[in-house]
Design an enzyme around this catalytic site. Structure first.
Site, PDB file in Angstrom:
ATOM      1  N   ASP A   1      29.273  37.264  42.293  1.00  0.00           N
ATOM      2  CA  ASP A   1      29.376  38.703  42.559  1.00  0.00           C
ATOM      3  C   ASP A   1      29.058  39.022  44.015  1.00  0.00           C
ATOM      4  O   ASP A   1      28.292  38.306  44.665  1.00  0.00           O
ATOM      5  CB  ASP A   1      28.408  39.440  41.620  1.00  0.00           C
ATOM      6  CG  ASP A   1      28.749  40.918  41.502  1.00  0.00           C
ATOM      7  OD1 ASP A   1      29.871  41.319  41.885  1.00  0.00           O
ATOM      8  OD2 ASP A   1      27.879  41.677  41.022  1.00  0.00           O
TER       9      ASP A   1
ATOM     10  N   GLY B   1      33.042  42.369  47.269  1.00  0.00           N
ATOM     11  CA  GLY B   1      33.383  43.702  47.801  1.00  0.00           C
ATOM     12  C   GLY B   1      32.355  44.152  48.824  1.00  0.00           C
ATOM     13  O   GLY B   1      32.713  44.654  49.903  1.00  0.00           O
TER      14      GLY B   1
ATOM     15  N   TRP C   1      30.376  42.244  50.578  1.00  0.00           N
ATOM     16  CA  TRP C   1      30.477  41.376  51.766  1.00  0.00           C
ATOM     17  C   TRP C   1      31.541  41.941  52.715  1.00  0.00           C
ATOM     18  O   TRP C   1      31.341  42.021  53.924  1.00  0.00           O
ATOM     19  CB  TRP C   1      30.856  39.970  51.317  1.00  0.00           C
ATOM     20  CG  TRP C   1      30.892  38.932  52.386  1.00  0.00           C
ATOM     21  CD1 TRP C   1      29.884  38.087  52.746  1.00  0.00           C
ATOM     22  CD2 TRP C   1      32.009  38.623  53.245  1.00  0.00           C
ATOM     23  NE1 TRP C   1      30.295  37.271  53.771  1.00  0.00           N
ATOM     24  CE2 TRP C   1      31.596  37.582  54.107  1.00  0.00           C
ATOM     25  CE3 TRP C   1      33.299  39.130  53.377  1.00  0.00           C
ATOM     26  CZ2 TRP C   1      32.431  37.028  55.070  1.00  0.00           C
ATOM     27  CZ3 TRP C   1      34.135  38.583  54.353  1.00  0.00           C
ATOM     28  CH2 TRP C   1      33.692  37.543  55.179  1.00  0.00           C
TER      29      TRP C   1
ATOM     30  N   HIS D   1      37.240  38.752  48.732  1.00  0.00           N
ATOM     31  CA  HIS D   1      37.702  37.829  47.684  1.00  0.00           C
ATOM     32  C   HIS D   1      38.196  36.514  48.309  1.00  0.00           C
ATOM     33  O   HIS D   1      38.013  35.440  47.752  1.00  0.00           O
ATOM     34  CB  HIS D   1      38.812  38.465  46.851  1.00  0.00           C
ATOM     35  CG  HIS D   1      38.338  39.655  46.046  1.00  0.00           C
ATOM     36  ND1 HIS D   1      37.175  39.629  45.317  1.00  0.00           N
ATOM     37  CD2 HIS D   1      38.864  40.895  45.851  1.00  0.00           C
ATOM     38  CE1 HIS D   1      37.009  40.808  44.714  1.00  0.00           C
ATOM     39  NE2 HIS D   1      38.010  41.596  45.027  1.00  0.00           N
TER      40      HIS D   1
ATOM     41  N   SER E   1      36.522  38.994  34.648  1.00  0.00           N
ATOM     42  CA  SER E   1      35.959  39.382  33.346  1.00  0.00           C
ATOM     43  C   SER E   1      36.961  40.207  32.543  1.00  0.00           C
ATOM     44  O   SER E   1      37.919  40.763  33.100  1.00  0.00           O
ATOM     45  CB  SER E   1      34.669  40.177  33.538  1.00  0.00           C
ATOM     46  OG  SER E   1      34.954  41.517  33.883  1.00  0.00           O
ATOM     47  N   SER E   2      36.697  40.290  31.238  1.00  0.00           N
ATOM     48  CA  SER E   2      37.575  41.098  30.389  1.00  0.00           C
ATOM     49  C   SER E   2      37.462  42.580  30.753  1.00  0.00           C
ATOM     50  O   SER E   2      38.299  43.383  30.348  1.00  0.00           O
ATOM     51  CB  SER E   2      37.236  40.878  28.908  1.00  0.00           C
ATOM     52  OG  SER E   2      35.847  41.004  28.687  1.00  0.00           O
ATOM     53  N   GLU E   3      36.432  42.933  31.524  1.00  0.00           N
ATOM     54  CA  GLU E   3      36.283  44.327  31.966  1.00  0.00           C
ATOM     55  C   GLU E   3      36.880  44.552  33.370  1.00  0.00           C
ATOM     56  O   GLU E   3      37.004  45.695  33.813  1.00  0.00           O
ATOM     57  CB  GLU E   3      34.796  44.721  31.980  1.00  0.00           C
ATOM     58  CG  GLU E   3      34.207  44.962  30.592  1.00  0.00           C
ATOM     59  CD  GLU E   3      34.040  43.677  29.784  1.00  0.00           C
ATOM     60  OE1 GLU E   3      33.662  42.648  30.375  1.00  0.00           O
ATOM     61  OE2 GLU E   3      34.328  43.692  28.561  1.00  0.00           O
TER      62      GLU E   3
ATOM     63  N   TRP F   1      39.792  44.373  34.266  1.00  0.00           N
ATOM     64  CA  TRP F   1      41.077  45.088  34.198  1.00  0.00           C
ATOM     65  C   TRP F   1      40.893  46.562  34.558  1.00  0.00           C
ATOM     66  O   TRP F   1      41.866  47.264  34.814  1.00  0.00           O
ATOM     67  CB  TRP F   1      41.682  44.999  32.791  1.00  0.00           C
ATOM     68  CG  TRP F   1      42.027  43.611  32.357  1.00  0.00           C
ATOM     69  CD1 TRP F   1      41.390  42.881  31.397  1.00  0.00           C
ATOM     70  CD2 TRP F   1      43.103  42.782  32.837  1.00  0.00           C
ATOM     71  NE1 TRP F   1      41.994  41.646  31.259  1.00  0.00           N
ATOM     72  CE2 TRP F   1      43.048  41.564  32.133  1.00  0.00           C
ATOM     73  CE3 TRP F   1      44.097  42.960  33.811  1.00  0.00           C
ATOM     74  CZ2 TRP F   1      43.936  40.523  32.346  1.00  0.00           C
ATOM     75  CZ3 TRP F   1      44.994  41.925  34.029  1.00  0.00           C
ATOM     76  CH2 TRP F   1      44.909  40.723  33.307  1.00  0.00           C
TER      77      TRP F   1
ATOM     78  N   LEU G   1      32.961  15.972  37.641  1.00  0.00           N
ATOM     79  CA  LEU G   1      32.506  17.328  37.317  1.00  0.00           C
ATOM     80  C   LEU G   1      33.548  18.091  36.494  1.00  0.00           C
ATOM     81  O   LEU G   1      34.729  18.087  36.827  1.00  0.00           O
ATOM     82  CB  LEU G   1      32.264  18.082  38.635  1.00  0.00           C
ATOM     83  CG  LEU G   1      31.955  19.570  38.551  1.00  0.00           C
ATOM     84  CD1 LEU G   1      30.541  19.791  38.015  1.00  0.00           C
ATOM     85  CD2 LEU G   1      32.101  20.220  39.926  1.00  0.00           C
TER      86      LEU G   1
HETATM   87  C1  IPE Z   1      31.006  40.264  36.983  1.00  0.00           C
HETATM   88  O1  IPE Z   1      30.982  41.021  38.143  1.00  0.00           O
HETATM   89  C2  IPE Z   1      32.356  39.635  36.805  1.00  0.00           C
HETATM   90  C3  IPE Z   1      32.691  38.550  37.722  1.00  0.00           C
HETATM   91  C4  IPE Z   1      31.907  38.071  38.651  1.00  0.00           C
HETATM   92  C5  IPE Z   1      34.001  37.976  37.541  1.00  0.00           C
HETATM   93  P1  IPE Z   1      31.299  42.577  38.132  1.00  0.00           P
HETATM   94  O2  IPE Z   1      31.203  43.026  39.545  1.00  0.00           O
HETATM   95  O3  IPE Z   1      32.589  42.829  37.428  1.00  0.00           O
HETATM   96  O4  IPE Z   1      30.114  43.155  37.243  1.00  0.00           O
HETATM   97  P2  IPE Z   1      29.497  44.624  37.148  1.00  0.00           P
HETATM   98  O5  IPE Z   1      30.646  45.566  36.895  1.00  0.00           O
HETATM   99  O6  IPE Z   1      28.827  44.911  38.455  1.00  0.00           O
HETATM  100  O7  IPE Z   1      28.512  44.564  36.024  1.00  0.00           O
HETATM  101  C1  IPE Z   2      33.025  39.615  42.487  1.00  0.00           C
HETATM  102  O1  IPE Z   2      32.878  40.492  43.547  1.00  0.00           O
HETATM  103  C2  IPE Z   2      34.474  39.255  42.245  1.00  0.00           C
HETATM  104  C3  IPE Z   2      34.999  39.741  40.963  1.00  0.00           C
HETATM  105  C4  IPE Z   2      34.337  40.473  40.100  1.00  0.00           C
HETATM  106  C5  IPE Z   2      36.357  39.379  40.642  1.00  0.00           C
HETATM  107  P1  IPE Z   2      33.060  42.050  43.391  1.00  0.00           P
HETATM  108  O2  IPE Z   2      34.480  42.405  43.652  1.00  0.00           O
HETATM  109  O3  IPE Z   2      32.530  42.519  42.069  1.00  0.00           O
HETATM  110  O4  IPE Z   2      32.148  42.574  44.560  1.00  0.00           O
HETATM  111  P2  IPE Z   2      31.164  43.819  44.563  1.00  0.00           P
HETATM  112  O5  IPE Z   2      30.274  43.697  43.366  1.00  0.00           O
HETATM  113  O6  IPE Z   2      32.008  45.054  44.509  1.00  0.00           O
HETATM  114  O7  IPE Z   2      30.405  43.694  45.859  1.00  0.00           O
HETATM  115 MG    MG Z   3      30.718  43.151  41.432  1.00  0.00          MG
END
Ligand code: IPE
Ligand code: IPE
Ligand code: MG
Length: 247
Positions: free
Chosen positions: A27, A30, A32, A44, A72-74, A76, A138
């Site tokens: 995580d 964004g 960064w 990304h 994640s499934s969320e 989307w 691995l």
């Molecule tokens: C969790 O990060 C999913 C992945 C790293 C793929 P999110 O950025 O989607 O999680 P929330 O929304 O902050 O909980």
């Molecule tokens: C994790 O970084 C990547 C995915 C969830 C795909 P984020 O995109 O969630 O980055 P933040 O949390 O907005 O900084």
């Molecule tokens: Mg995030």
């Protein structure tokens, strides 16, 4: 079964702290990018570099399995252009990295309901898994359209269907059978779950598997994660006392 006593003191291959299976919630991409006044996709992209570094380091440190939360499934719920950027980067990652992964003995596998992705991407993912299936280094499990709740619902549905068809006695449903039906079947028990970017939540990752995993939350943003960060996490893991409910 007492998993604690069955655990090797040091991982094969000399892993710093004996963690066989490490999972990472990658995580902070964004944030960064935002800190650098760059578009999110730049975060990304750097996150993809961190994936390369971390896989290489995990292999060298003797970890058996590395499970990476990539989508994640969320996720989307994100804007369509960001989803399309993420899918594009996944395609690019596979194209660019599959040779090196294969050469390094990495076995790629997938967890999550990834069949909902575009057919060409599904084919590319499955080809990469098939190509590396015989490797013995691995194991890297990519979590794609993965949600812990979704995974458990899929298992429940599968078991219910088997019971309805008469091939399963509900009294035979136990922890081991459930384990065998999960997307992670066959992977070592989860030892360590790392989340980067300062958030202290699981966000629906490996809910069942995390039952006795050690949790480690670090402020490091995923694009900055590297071998030293992984070594630090493993060293921290090595200092923890795991009791699995015993004393
Ligand atoms: C969790 O990060 C999913 C992945 C790293 C793929 P999110 O950025 O989607 O999680 P929330 O929304 O902050 O909980
Ligand atoms: C994790 O970084 C990547 C995915 C969830 C795909 P984020 O995109 O969630 O980055 P933040 O949390 O907005 O900084
Ligand atoms: Mg995030």
């Amino acid at each position: 079964m007492n998993r604690g006593s069955a655990r090797p003191v040091a991982a094969p291959g000399g892993g710093l702290a004996g963690a066989r299976h490490v999972a990472i919630i990658m995580d902070g991409n964004g944030r960064w990018a935002k800190a650098r006044h760059l578009p999110r996709v730049a975060g990304h992209r750097q996150g993809m570099e961190a994936v390369r570094r971390t896989i290489r380091a995990a292999g060298e440190l003797g970890i058996e399995a590395l499970t990476l939360y990539a989508f994640s499934s969320e996720n989307w719920r994100r804007p369509a252009d960001e989803i399309s950027d993420l899918m594009g980067l996944l395609r690019l990652y596979l194209q660019r990295e599959i040779d090196e992964l294969d050469r390094n003995g990495v076995r790629l596998r997938l967890i999550g309901d990834y069949g909902k992705f575009a057919p060409d991407l599904v084919a590319q993912l499955e080809a990469a898994c098939a190509r590396t299936a015989g490797n013995t280094g691995l194991t890297v499990a990519l979590a794609l359209n993965y949600g812990g709740q979704d995974e458990l619902v899929r298992v429940a549905r599968q078991l219910a269907e088997a019971a309805r068809a008469g091939s399963l006695d509900p009294a035979d449903i136990d922890v081991d059978l459930f384990d065998e039906c999960l997307d992670t079947a066959g992977l070592p028990p989860l030892d360590l779950m790392i989340r980067t970017s300062g958030e202290s939540r699981l966000s629906n990752f490996l809910l069942w598997q995390a039952a006795y995993a050690e949790l480690l939350f670090t402020d490091t943003l995923w694009p900055d994660f590297d071998r030293a960060a992984l070594e630090g996490a493993l060293a921290d893991f090595g200092r923890r006392e795991r009791r699995f409910g015993g004393r």
